[in-house]
Design a protein around this motif. Sequence first.
Motif, mmCIF file in Angstrom:
data_model
loop_
_atom_site.group_PDB
_atom_site.id
_atom_site.type_symbol
_atom_site.label_atom_id
_atom_site.label_comp_id
_atom_site.label_asym_id
_atom_site.label_seq_id
_atom_site.Cartn_x
_atom_site.Cartn_y
_atom_site.Cartn_z
ATOM 1 N N ASP A 160 -12.280 1.274 -6.468
ATOM 2 C CA ASP A 160 -12.252 2.650 -6.042
ATOM 3 C C ASP A 160 -11.176 2.444 -4.605
ATOM 4 O O ASP A 160 -11.148 3.334 -3.901
ATOM 5 C CB ASP A 160 -13.427 3.339 -5.098
ATOM 6 C CG ASP A 160 -14.142 2.486 -3.978
ATOM 7 O OD1 ASP A 160 -13.622 1.057 -4.412
ATOM 8 O OD2 ASP A 160 -15.004 2.578 -3.494
ATOM 9 N N VAL A 161 -10.113 1.687 -5.145
ATOM 10 C CA VAL A 161 -9.261 1.574 -3.987
ATOM 11 C C VAL A 161 -8.289 2.703 -4.085
ATOM 12 O O VAL A 161 -8.063 3.499 -4.965
ATOM 13 C CB VAL A 161 -8.524 0.423 -4.463
ATOM 14 C CG1 VAL A 161 -7.589 0.421 -5.582
ATOM 15 C CG2 VAL A 161 -7.458 0.026 -3.064
ATOM 16 N N ASP A 162 -7.616 3.203 -2.864
ATOM 17 C CA ASP A 162 -6.788 4.500 -2.791
ATOM 18 C C ASP A 162 -5.606 4.210 -3.680
ATOM 19 O O ASP A 162 -4.971 3.270 -3.652
ATOM 20 C CB ASP A 162 -6.312 4.543 -1.415
ATOM 21 C CG ASP A 162 -7.670 5.025 -0.518
ATOM 22 O OD1 ASP A 162 -8.709 5.581 -1.130
ATOM 23 O OD2 ASP A 162 -7.299 4.839 0.697
ATOM 24 N N GLY A 163 -5.252 5.249 -4.509
ATOM 25 C CA GLY A 163 -4.030 5.421 -5.272
ATOM 26 C C GLY A 163 -4.072 4.653 -6.737
ATOM 27 O O GLY A 163 -3.257 4.464 -7.436
ATOM 28 N N LEU A 164 -5.582 4.027 -7.125
ATOM 29 C CA LEU A 164 -5.774 3.403 -8.320
ATOM 30 C C LEU A 164 -5.402 4.205 -9.506
ATOM 31 O O LEU A 164 -6.106 5.506 -9.563
ATOM 32 C CB LEU A 164 -7.234 2.969 -8.300
ATOM 33 C CG LEU A 164 -7.536 2.173 -9.285
ATOM 34 C CD1 LEU A 164 -6.801 0.784 -9.431
ATOM 35 C CD2 LEU A 164 -9.023 1.747 -9.437
ATOM 36 N N ARG A 165 -4.948 3.901 -10.328
ATOM 37 C CA ARG A 165 -4.514 4.355 -11.707
ATOM 38 C C ARG A 165 -5.277 3.744 -12.802
ATOM 39 O O ARG A 165 -6.065 4.419 -13.505
ATOM 40 C CB ARG A 165 -3.143 4.526 -11.915
ATOM 41 C CG ARG A 165 -2.789 5.169 -13.359
ATOM 42 C CD ARG A 165 -1.127 5.066 -13.588
ATOM 43 N NE ARG A 165 -1.081 5.860 -14.829
ATOM 44 C CZ ARG A 165 0.062 5.878 -15.215
ATOM 45 N NH1 ARG A 165 1.328 5.322 -14.567
ATOM 46 N NH2 ARG A 165 0.404 6.332 -16.350
ATOM 47 N N ASN A 166 -5.269 2.601 -12.724
ATOM 48 C CA ASN A 166 -5.961 1.653 -13.858
ATOM 49 C C ASN A 166 -6.335 0.286 -13.253
ATOM 50 O O ASN A 166 -5.469 -0.375 -12.448
ATOM 51 C CB ASN A 166 -5.215 1.316 -15.070
ATOM 52 C CG ASN A 166 -5.859 0.943 -16.309
ATOM 53 O OD1 ASN A 166 -6.967 1.113 -16.232
ATOM 54 N ND2 ASN A 166 -5.095 0.409 -17.146
ATOM 55 N N LEU A 167 -7.378 -0.276 -13.646
ATOM 56 C CA LEU A 167 -7.851 -1.538 -13.415
ATOM 57 C C LEU A 167 -8.110 -2.242 -14.469
ATOM 58 O O LEU A 167 -9.189 -2.017 -15.352
ATOM 59 C CB LEU A 167 -9.198 -1.485 -12.464
ATOM 60 C CG LEU A 167 -9.546 -2.725 -11.735
ATOM 61 C CD1 LEU A 167 -8.538 -3.367 -10.695
ATOM 62 C CD2 LEU A 167 -11.061 -2.694 -10.976
ATOM 63 N N THR A 168 -7.466 -3.629 -14.763
ATOM 64 C CA THR A 168 -7.800 -4.358 -15.926
ATOM 65 C C THR A 168 -7.852 -5.805 -15.162
ATOM 66 O O THR A 168 -7.648 -6.127 -14.202
ATOM 67 C CB THR A 168 -6.513 -4.492 -16.840
ATOM 68 O OG1 THR A 168 -5.418 -4.843 -16.154
ATOM 69 C CG2 THR A 168 -6.448 -3.161 -17.314
ATOM 70 N N SER A 169 -8.585 -6.540 -15.935
ATOM 71 C CA SER A 169 -8.769 -8.000 -15.683
ATOM 72 C C SER A 169 -8.698 -8.913 -16.723
ATOM 73 O O SER A 169 -9.336 -8.421 -17.992
ATOM 74 C CB SER A 169 -10.247 -7.811 -14.913
ATOM 75 O OG SER A 169 -11.261 -7.554 -15.706
ATOM 76 N N VAL A 170 -8.472 -10.169 -16.564
ATOM 77 C CA VAL A 170 -8.698 -11.427 -17.580
ATOM 78 C C VAL A 170 -9.360 -12.454 -16.978
ATOM 79 O O VAL A 170 -9.236 -13.121 -16.040
ATOM 80 C CB VAL A 170 -7.332 -11.783 -17.997
ATOM 81 C CG1 VAL A 170 -7.286 -12.770 -19.045
ATOM 82 C CG2 VAL A 170 -6.460 -10.639 -18.708
ATOM 83 N N SER A 171 -10.545 -12.967 -17.763
ATOM 84 C CA SER A 171 -11.162 -13.868 -17.205
ATOM 85 C C SER A 171 -10.999 -15.130 -18.439
ATOM 86 O O SER A 171 -11.378 -14.898 -19.465
ATOM 87 C CB SER A 171 -12.927 -13.777 -17.317
ATOM 88 O OG SER A 171 -13.040 -12.445 -16.364
ATOM 89 N N ARG A 172 -10.591 -16.067 -17.775
ATOM 90 C CA ARG A 172 -10.377 -17.269 -18.829
ATOM 91 C C ARG A 172 -10.844 -18.556 -18.071
ATOM 92 O O ARG A 172 -11.336 -18.653 -16.959
ATOM 93 C CB ARG A 172 -8.569 -17.624 -19.005
ATOM 94 C CG ARG A 172 -7.789 -17.719 -17.863
ATOM 95 C CD ARG A 172 -6.432 -17.984 -18.212
ATOM 96 N NE ARG A 172 -5.789 -16.835 -18.367
ATOM 97 C CZ ARG A 172 -5.374 -15.890 -17.687
ATOM 98 N NH1 ARG A 172 -5.322 -15.987 -16.554
ATOM 99 N NH2 ARG A 172 -4.832 -14.882 -18.505
ATOM 100 N N GLU A 173 -10.747 -19.650 -18.842
ATOM 101 C CA GLU A 173 -11.494 -20.946 -18.368
ATOM 102 C C GLU A 173 -10.458 -21.541 -17.214
ATOM 103 O O GLU A 173 -9.246 -21.616 -17.166
ATOM 104 C CB GLU A 173 -11.214 -22.163 -19.478
ATOM 105 C CG GLU A 173 -11.750 -23.382 -19.232
ATOM 106 C CD GLU A 173 -11.883 -24.395 -20.170
ATOM 107 O OE1 GLU A 173 -12.127 -25.406 -19.965
ATOM 108 O OE2 GLU A 173 -11.514 -23.860 -21.230
ATOM 109 N N GLY A 174 -11.111 -21.360 -16.199
ATOM 110 C CA GLY A 174 -10.603 -22.079 -14.880
ATOM 111 C C GLY A 174 -10.051 -21.018 -13.780
ATOM 112 O O GLY A 174 -9.596 -21.385 -12.928
#
Length: 236
Positions: A80-94
Motif C-alpha cells: 500500500d505504498v503511495d503511488g504504487l502501480r504494481n508489485l512483483t517479487s522473485v524468491s530464489r535460492e539465497g
Amino acid sequence: MRAETGNGSWLAWVARHPVAANLIMLLMLVSGLWSLQQLNTQFFPTFELDFVTVTVEWRGASAEDVADAITSPLEDELRDVDGLRNLTSVSREGSATVVVELQEGTDIAQATESIKDRVARVRNLPEDAREPTISRVTRYDPVARLLVTGELSSREVRELSRLLEQELLDAGVTRVEVTGLAEQEISIEISQDSLTDLGLSYEQLARLIDGQSRYLPVGDAGDGDVARQIRVLDQA
C-alpha cells in the motif's frame, strides 16, 4: 461581368499565374524545412524508469524459506505504498527481490525514501540475512564494448579485466559491466602420498570436505512475529 467566389476563384487565379504558384510552393518548402529544424529530436530519448527494487540476500536458504521469511513480510509492508502501480517479487535460492512499479509522474526520490522507511519497519527478517538493498532502476546508455582475448589463463583474463574496469571508472565512466568471466572456485590440492598416509581416496576426501560445508534450514521456532528460522551452519 461576374465575380468568382469560393475555391474556384483561387484555383483559377493560380492557373492564370504559374509564377505565383511556384512561389507559394517554394514558401511551403522553406517553412517545412525551418519547422523541421525546430523539432526537439533525440536519437535515444531520455526517460525515467518508475521502478524501485528491494533485494535481500540470505545465503544457503531454499527458495521456499526465502519466500516465507523474507518475500512475504516485504510484500505485506509495501503493498500500500503511495503511488504504487504494481508489485512483483522473485524468491530464489539465497535471495529475494521485490520490484515496486510506481505510477507515472510519481516523485521517485520521495517514493524511494518512503520504501526505505517501510522496509526498515520489517523486524522479523532472519538474523543471518543481509541488510536489504533498496535501489532505483536506472537506465544507462551503452557507449562501447571492449573484448579482452588472447593466449591468457582464466586468472590472467580476470586480472586484466578488473584492471581495465578500474581504469575506466577512474576516467569518469559511470558504470562498467564485466561479463563472460568463469565462476570462481576454491581449489584444494593434495598429493597422492598424503592421501596414502591418511588412508583416503579422492572420493572419500571429497565427501569429508562436503561434510564440513553445510548451510541448511532445519525448521522454524516460534510463531508469528517472533518466528525464527533454525539452520545448520558448518562451513570450513
